[in-house]
Design a protein around this motif. Structure first.
Motif, PDB file in Angstrom:
ATOM      1  N   THR A 234     -40.304 -30.198  38.202  1.00 39.44           N
ATOM      2  CA  THR A 234     -40.258 -31.569  38.482  1.00 39.44           C
ATOM      3  C   THR A 234     -40.999 -31.921  39.856  1.00 39.44           C
ATOM      4  O   THR A 234     -41.489 -32.933  39.925  1.00 39.44           O
ATOM      5  CB  THR A 234     -38.981 -32.194  38.373  1.00 39.44           C
ATOM      6  N   GLU A 235     -40.578 -31.054  40.789  1.00 42.82           N
ATOM      7  CA  GLU A 235     -41.002 -31.425  42.182  1.00 42.82           C
ATOM      8  C   GLU A 235     -42.645 -31.231  42.226  1.00 42.82           C
ATOM      9  O   GLU A 235     -43.273 -32.207  42.626  1.00 42.82           O
ATOM     10  CB  GLU A 235     -40.832 -30.419  43.069  1.00 42.82           C
ATOM     11  N   ARG A 236     -43.258 -30.348  41.433  1.00 38.60           N
ATOM     12  CA  ARG A 236     -44.994 -30.647  41.474  1.00 38.60           C
ATOM     13  C   ARG A 236     -45.131 -31.505  40.459  1.00 38.60           C
ATOM     14  O   ARG A 236     -46.256 -32.164  40.677  1.00 38.60           O
ATOM     15  CB  ARG A 236     -45.331 -29.191  40.761  1.00 38.60           C
ATOM     16  N   ALA A 237     -44.396 -31.885  39.334  1.00 36.46           N
ATOM     17  CA  ALA A 237     -44.932 -32.969  38.598  1.00 36.46           C
ATOM     18  C   ALA A 237     -45.014 -34.277  39.436  1.00 36.46           C
ATOM     19  O   ALA A 237     -45.520 -35.164  39.110  1.00 36.46           O
ATOM     20  CB  ALA A 237     -43.761 -32.949  37.550  1.00 36.46           C
ATOM     21  N   VAL A 238     -43.817 -34.366  40.053  1.00 35.25           N
ATOM     22  CA  VAL A 238     -43.491 -35.586  40.929  1.00 35.25           C
ATOM     23  C   VAL A 238     -44.905 -35.684  42.165  1.00 35.25           C
ATOM     24  O   VAL A 238     -45.562 -36.610  42.237  1.00 35.25           O
ATOM     25  CB  VAL A 238     -42.468 -35.626  41.840  1.00 35.25           C
ATOM     26  N   THR A 239     -45.331 -34.656  42.621  1.00 36.46           N
ATOM     27  CA  THR A 239     -46.462 -34.370  43.338  1.00 36.46           C
ATOM     28  C   THR A 239     -47.787 -35.074  42.636  1.00 36.46           C
ATOM     29  O   THR A 239     -48.383 -35.848  43.159  1.00 36.46           O
ATOM     30  CB  THR A 239     -46.768 -33.338  43.992  1.00 36.46           C
ATOM     31  N   GLU A 240     -47.840 -34.338  41.531  1.00 35.23           N
ATOM     32  CA  GLU A 240     -48.816 -34.746  40.567  1.00 35.23           C
ATOM     33  C   GLU A 240     -49.162 -36.425  40.435  1.00 35.23           C
ATOM     34  O   GLU A 240     -50.105 -36.883  40.607  1.00 35.23           O
ATOM     35  CB  GLU A 240     -49.129 -33.914  39.403  1.00 35.23           C
ATOM     36  N   MET A 241     -48.221 -36.832  39.909  1.00 33.66           N
ATOM     37  CA  MET A 241     -47.960 -38.358  39.661  1.00 33.66           C
ATOM     38  C   MET A 241     -48.107 -39.089  40.846  1.00 33.66           C
ATOM     39  O   MET A 241     -48.791 -40.204  40.923  1.00 33.66           O
ATOM     40  CB  MET A 241     -46.452 -38.568  39.028  1.00 33.66           C
ATOM     41  N   GLY A 242     -47.703 -38.704  41.986  1.00 34.66           N
ATOM     42  CA  GLY A 242     -47.911 -39.242  43.255  1.00 34.66           C
ATOM     43  C   GLY A 242     -49.635 -39.200  43.688  1.00 34.66           C
ATOM     44  O   GLY A 242     -50.172 -40.274  44.075  1.00 34.66           O
ATOM     45  N   GLU A 243     -50.172 -38.022  42.994  1.00 32.70           N
ATOM     46  CA  GLU A 243     -51.553 -38.061  43.411  1.00 32.70           C
ATOM     47  C   GLU A 243     -52.212 -38.992  42.193  1.00 32.70           C
ATOM     48  O   GLU A 243     -53.239 -39.677  42.748  1.00 32.70           O
ATOM     49  CB  GLU A 243     -51.968 -36.789  43.124  1.00 32.70           C
ATOM     50  N   VAL A 244     -51.713 -39.102  41.075  1.00 36.25           N
ATOM     51  CA  VAL A 244     -52.431 -40.116  40.043  1.00 36.25           C
ATOM     52  C   VAL A 244     -52.144 -41.510  40.573  1.00 36.25           C
ATOM     53  O   VAL A 244     -53.344 -42.328  40.619  1.00 36.25           O
ATOM     54  CB  VAL A 244     -51.580 -39.925  38.795  1.00 36.25           C
ATOM     55  N   LYS A 245     -51.164 -42.059  41.241  1.00 37.06           N
ATOM     56  CA  LYS A 245     -50.924 -43.041  41.777  1.00 37.06           C
ATOM     57  C   LYS A 245     -52.047 -43.332  42.935  1.00 37.06           C
ATOM     58  O   LYS A 245     -52.727 -44.434  42.800  1.00 37.06           O
ATOM     59  CB  LYS A 245     -49.436 -43.241  42.286  1.00 37.06           C
TER      60      LYS A 245
END
Length: 387
Positions: A234-245
């Motif tokens: 989940t930590e990397r997933a959150v990071t990726e979604m932050g980059e998407v934003k």
């Protein structure tokens, strides 16, 4: 007068020239008829010239090229009436010439016959086929009908033909000038429409380049975030979604700048962005050469090449490696595992359009193993990429 002045000022330059030319020709016809009438002598000959002159002016006004207003009579009706009137006047005086024995009367009749023939040439002949043969035939007919001797016949034919040739040539030159002005006026309208169309194409191309790159990155990173979330990272997933934003915010900013017309693009930033995006989809990008070797006038278009090429790799391949090469004469971007035919890569057409005004060319080569995009800005034998 103020209404007339306002109406005149509202006319375009082409409309003013056309109106002036039409009025000049028709007023010139009236002046010529008046001069002929003064020279004709007795009233019965003046009347014939005036009637023929009115028919000629009416016929001229019935022609689309010289109509002063759109509310004219039927062209066929005007043509029939005018031709009938001119023919009737010419034949009437021809009959008088054949029967009179008075030398003075014959000279007046001969002059009137020549004038009527010239008016017919002025108002009818320029608008029909084989006009110069008609001028010659009408001159010969006038010479035969209004002459009492061979010498007088030759003189009549020569006078009628030369005068007729001048008036026919004048009418044809006026028509030619009107057509040239109309063509120039239409060309200005077409040029304006083309400029609007080109600006729309430029805007659509820029929008495609901005949205294509950003949406490809957002789609890839969103998919990666889903996979990471399902795998428990989940930590990397959150990071990726932050980059998407961040990408979404950046894309909105770029689109705002695009609408304002102030958007810029930087080659170095595009190379870094390409490496990051390709890395996210499992493709390793190797950069050969120095982006600084690209001529300054081509920096922006080279950045667009990197952006569009990267988008193509993401959308049209399952590449695991790509090579971006810069040289003095050009640049290239190649990747392995291409998918889909080249025709689907519509963004490449936009790149070619960008390159053409700069004297650069775009080539693409595809095989089952590799897709290669090459940009050449120097006509020389180069490699622009190395193995």
């Amino acid at each position: 007068m103020s209404a007339v002045g306002s109406w005149w000022r509202q006319l375009s330059g082409a409309a003013k020239f056309q109106l002036f030319s039409r009025l000049s020709l028709q007023m010139g016809a009236v002046f010529v008829v008046g001069s002929m009438a003064i020279r004709a002598g007795p009233w019965q000959f003046v009347a014939g010239i005036v009637v023929a002159g009115i028919a000629a002016v009416v016929l001229l006004h019935g022609q689309p090229e010289f109509a002063l207003s759109p509310n004219t009579l039927s062209r066929r009706r005007v043509l029939a009436v005018a031709v009938t009137t001119l023919a009737a006047v010419w034949l009437s005086y021809c009959g008088i010439a054949r029967t009179t024995t008075n030398e003075s009367t014959f000279e007046h009749v001969r002059f009137t016959g020549i004038c009527v023939a010239v008016l017919a040439m002025f108002s009818i002949v320029p608008f029909i086929r084989h006009r110069w043969w008609v001028v010659l035939a009408l001159s010969l007919a006038t010479g035969l009908a209004y002459s009492s001797s061979l010498a007088q016949g030759i003189e009549t034919v020569a006078a009628t033909f030369l005068t007729g040739a001048v008036v026919v040539g004048t009418t044809l030159l006026t028509m030619w000038g009107l057509r040239v002005v109309e063509d120039l006026d239409r060309a200005k309208v077409v040029e304006a429409e083309l400029q609007v169309a080109q600006e729309r194409l430029r805007f659509a191309r820029d929008l495609h380049d901005v949205v294509g790159r950003s949406f490809s990155a957002i789609a890839v990173k969103s998919e990666l975030a889903v996979l990471l979330s399902r795998s428990g990272d989940t930590e990397r997933a959150v990071t990726e979604m932050g980059e998407v934003k961040a990408l979404a915010v950046e894309s909105m900013g770029q689109m705002r700048e695009l609408v304002r017309g102030y958007r810029g693009i930087d080659l170095t930033s595009e190379v870094a962005g390409a490496r990051s995006l390709l890395s996210a989809v499992g493709c390793r990008l190797v950069v050969e050469g120095d982006p600084a070797s690209v001529p300054a006038r081509l920096h922006e278009v080279a950045a667009w090449v990197v952006r569009e090429g990267t988008t193509n790799i993401v959308e049209h391949s399952t590449a695991t490696s790509a090579i971006l090469a810069f040289g003095n004469a050009g640049m290239s971007l190649r990747n392995d595992h291409p998918n889909g035919p080249p025709g689907e890569r519509s963004g490449l057409r936009g790149l070619a359009e960008r390159l053409e005004p700069l004297g650069a060319t775009l080539d693409s080569v595809e095989s089952p193993e590799e897709f290669r995009l090459e940009i050449h800005w120097e006509k020389s034998d180069y490699p622009i990429s190395r193995r």
